[in-house]
Scaffold this motif. Structure first.
Motif, PDB file in Angstrom:
ATOM      1  N   LEU A  23      13.136  24.851 -42.855  1.00  0.00           N
ATOM      2  CA  LEU A  23      14.323  24.662 -42.033  1.00  0.00           C
ATOM      3  C   LEU A  23      15.493  24.180 -42.891  1.00  0.00           C
ATOM      4  N   THR A  24      15.232  23.219 -43.758  1.00  0.00           N
ATOM      5  CA  THR A  24      16.294  22.611 -44.561  1.00  0.00           C
ATOM      6  C   THR A  24      16.986  23.621 -45.453  1.00  0.00           C
ATOM      7  N   VAL A  25      16.217  24.352 -46.266  1.00  0.00           N
ATOM      8  CA  VAL A  25      16.865  25.261 -47.211  1.00  0.00           C
ATOM      9  C   VAL A  25      17.459  26.483 -46.521  1.00  0.00           C
ATOM     10  N   SER A  26      17.066  26.747 -45.279  1.00  0.00           N
ATOM     11  CA  SER A  26      17.628  27.898 -44.574  1.00  0.00           C
ATOM     12  C   SER A  26      18.937  27.565 -43.869  1.00  0.00           C
ATOM     13  N   GLU A  27      19.293  26.276 -43.777  1.00  0.00           N
ATOM     14  CA  GLU A  27      20.508  25.941 -43.035  1.00  0.00           C
ATOM     15  C   GLU A  27      21.555  25.172 -43.842  1.00  0.00           C
ATOM     16  N   ILE A  28      21.235  24.700 -45.042  1.00  0.00           N
ATOM     17  CA  ILE A  28      22.183  23.825 -45.756  1.00  0.00           C
ATOM     18  C   ILE A  28      22.975  24.549 -46.842  1.00  0.00           C
ATOM     19  N   PHE A  29      22.788  25.868 -46.983  1.00  0.00           N
ATOM     20  CA  PHE A  29      23.548  26.638 -47.970  1.00  0.00           C
ATOM     21  C   PHE A  29      24.352  27.724 -47.256  1.00  0.00           C
ATOM     22  N   VAL A  78      13.348  11.101 -51.561  1.00  0.00           N
ATOM     23  CA  VAL A  78      14.496  11.967 -51.819  1.00  0.00           C
ATOM     24  C   VAL A  78      15.167  12.362 -50.502  1.00  0.00           C
ATOM     25  N   ALA A  79      14.365  12.699 -49.491  1.00  0.00           N
ATOM     26  CA  ALA A  79      14.921  13.087 -48.189  1.00  0.00           C
ATOM     27  C   ALA A  79      15.682  11.937 -47.549  1.00  0.00           C
ATOM     28  N   ALA A  80      15.172  10.713 -47.685  1.00  0.00           N
ATOM     29  CA  ALA A  80      15.865   9.554 -47.115  1.00  0.00           C
ATOM     30  C   ALA A  80      17.249   9.376 -47.728  1.00  0.00           C
ATOM     31  N   ALA A  85      20.374  21.047 -53.582  1.00  0.00           N
ATOM     32  CA  ALA A  85      19.381  21.762 -54.381  1.00  0.00           C
ATOM     33  C   ALA A  85      18.232  20.835 -54.785  1.00  0.00           C
ATOM     34  N   VAL A  86      18.556  19.623 -55.176  1.00  0.00           N
ATOM     35  CA  VAL A  86      17.521  18.637 -55.515  1.00  0.00           C
ATOM     36  C   VAL A  86      16.643  18.349 -54.302  1.00  0.00           C
ATOM     37  N   LEU A  87      17.270  18.230 -53.147  1.00  0.00           N
ATOM     38  CA  LEU A  87      16.529  17.989 -51.907  1.00  0.00           C
ATOM     39  C   LEU A  87      15.552  19.130 -51.629  1.00  0.00           C
TER      40      LEU A  87
END
Length: 490
Positions: free
Chosen positions: A396-402, A459-461, A281-283
């Motif tokens: 892309l990130t928030v659509s695949e990590i939850f 943060v992403a790193a 969520a922070v990411l």
């Protein structure tokens, strides 16, 4: 047969694995065209408004509105509409399905854009800018959910990036269209800008007709108790691809067992995202704030910078923005494959950090007076080549990590929260800073955007998920799968 029911309410299926093992085909291109082209419309909308701000504020435009109101208030209302639309439609997308909602949200966009074209007063223009954003916000949740659930894991990263990056093809069209629309030798002052919005509505109608042929997500159908329909959809896709290739497809190697549910409560969604997946969520929040502030601020303010600081005629700003938009599109196009090969963490963090550092350099050169309209455009091309790939990777990130059951709402929430923080305050702040005509104020806006991009890159790193070439169910196990397995344990 890939679907069996070991006991009532529980289904074991290979449908997710069957979708992920598919080779790229003409059918997948149909999905890209039917779903992805809406970002072209979004790019057209945002760019046209930024480029026609000067013309709308001139006497004879047909609207009693100032340039600051167009790039400030109207821009913020468009983003506010997108944020509220994302939350409203996102919840319905998880509950009632991807296809139902991406048809409705496009229809809302179409109607609002057409009504913007006939604006006769400032309040009418503001209202339908808000409603246009309201439709677009719902598109983000419904479309990104459907794309990730239909595209094979091997290609998901690059396809998602290019589709989200296609926003800039719309920006190119919007820039060139504004050049024609602002040319009073071709169209009257009070007609040209109206036709640009009318064209957006026509394009939306064409996309709506194509989109009818896109199926509902089989993953969504499976979880919501419609496994037979999901089976028919996947079987139909496989038959089309086998006929195209002239050979049978390999057998899927894994299955998943789920306990079907009609819906998941909002409280459970919130608890899952912000408690079970706290770091993710922070990411998501960090990535969205960084890209939203930079893009919304600069998109709505670039034309004003050219006219105020470099005396570029209002009718010529579209040429400069066209160059920038092309650079933006080539970022995801050329870098997209690396997100599937080099990996998410390296690529997301590096694109954010590089764009932020290059933006700091642009601010320094601008402050020294070393830039012309042409060299500023070149600097922005370099910044946004990387920033565009990074910004697309946020979606892309928030659509695949939850988990599957929270996907559309997660996209909607992070889009709305990040965009509200950066996308509403950004245009308002940037409009105020550029309207002063002071170099230092514009430099400050550049530096704020650069700082947020660099912070998001750090943060992403640290937190980015290694999701490349992995199935969605492996990245984040569906809530229904967890519940079913828990019940099956003695």
């Amino acid at each position: 047969m890939s679907v069996t029911a070991p006991r009532p309410g529980t289904v074991t299926s290979a449908i997710p694995a069957r979708l992920d093992r598919l080779p790229w085909s003409r059918w997948h291109w149909t999905i890209v065209i039917g779903l992805g082209t809406v970002w072209i419309l979004d790019g057209l909308e945002v760019t046209v408004v930024g480029n026609i701000a000067g013309r709308l504020s001139e006497p004879g435009s047909g609207l009693p509105i100032s340039s600051g109101q167009v790039t400030g208030i109207a821009a913020a209302l468009y983003v506010a509409g997108a944020c509220s639309g994302a939350l409203f439609w996102g919840r319905l997308t998880d509950r009632y399905g991807r296809k139902n909602l991406f048809m409705i949200t496009l229809a809302v966009y179409l109607a609002a854009t057409a009504l913007t074209a006939v604006s006769f007063s400032t309040w009418w223009f503001f209202l339908f800018r808000f409603l246009t954003g309201f439709g677009i916000g719902g598109e983000y949740a419904a479309i990104n959910s459907a794309i990730d659930e239909l595209i094979p894991a091997y290609y998901r990263g690059r396809v998602d990036l290019v589709i989200n990056g296609s926003f800039w093809l719309g920006a190119v069209g919007g820039s060139l269209l504004s050049v024609v629309a602002l040319n009073t030798d071709i169209l009257p002052k009070d007609l040209g800008w109206r036709l640009t919005f009318a064209l957006g509505a026509v394009l939306a109608l064409v996309i709506l007709l194509v989109r009818r042929h896109v199926p509902e997500s089989p993953r969504w159908l499976l979880i919501h108790g419609r496994e037979q329909e999901a089976e028919r959809v996947v079987t139909s896709i496989e038959q089309k691809i086998e006929a195209e290739r002239g050979e049978p497809l390999p057998r899927a190697k894994s299955e998943i067992t789920i306990r079907q549910r009609e819906s998941v409560g909002f409280g459970e969604i919130a608890r899952t995202v912000f408690s079970d997946y706290r770091k993710r969520a922070v990411l998501g929040f960090s990535l969205f704030i960084g890209q939203a502030f930079l893009y919304n601020a600069i998109t709505f303010g670039f034309g004003a910078i050219l006219t105020k600081f470099f005396d570029v005629p209002t009718g010529d700003t579209g040429y400069y923005f066209t160059v920038i938009a092309i650079g933006n599109f080539f970022g995801p196009l050329l870098l997209g494959k690396l997100f599937d090969t080099v990996g998410r963490r390296v690529m997301i963090s590096s694109t954010y950090l590089l764009s932020g550092l290059l933006l700091f350099g642009t601010a320094w050169l601008f402050d020294r007076g070393s830039l012309s309209a042409g060299t500023l455009t070149a600097c922005w091309c370099a910044v946004l080549f990387f920033a565009s790939a990074g910004a697309s990777s946020a979606y892309l990130t928030v659509s695949e990590i939850f988990p599957m059951e929270t996907r559309a709402m997660s996209i909607a929430f992070f889009y709305a929260l990040g965009t509200a923080a950066g996308g509403i305050s950004g245009p308002l702040l940037f409009a105020d800073l550029t309207n002063t005509g002071r170099v230092g104020d514009t430099v400050l806006a550049f530096q704020v955007g650069a700082s947020l991009m660099c912070a998001a890159g750090v943060v992403a790193a640290l937190l980015a998920v290694r999701a490349e070439r992995r199935s969605l169910e492996d990245i984040a196990k569906p809530l229904t799968a967890t519940a079913a397995q828990a019940q099956a344990t003695p």
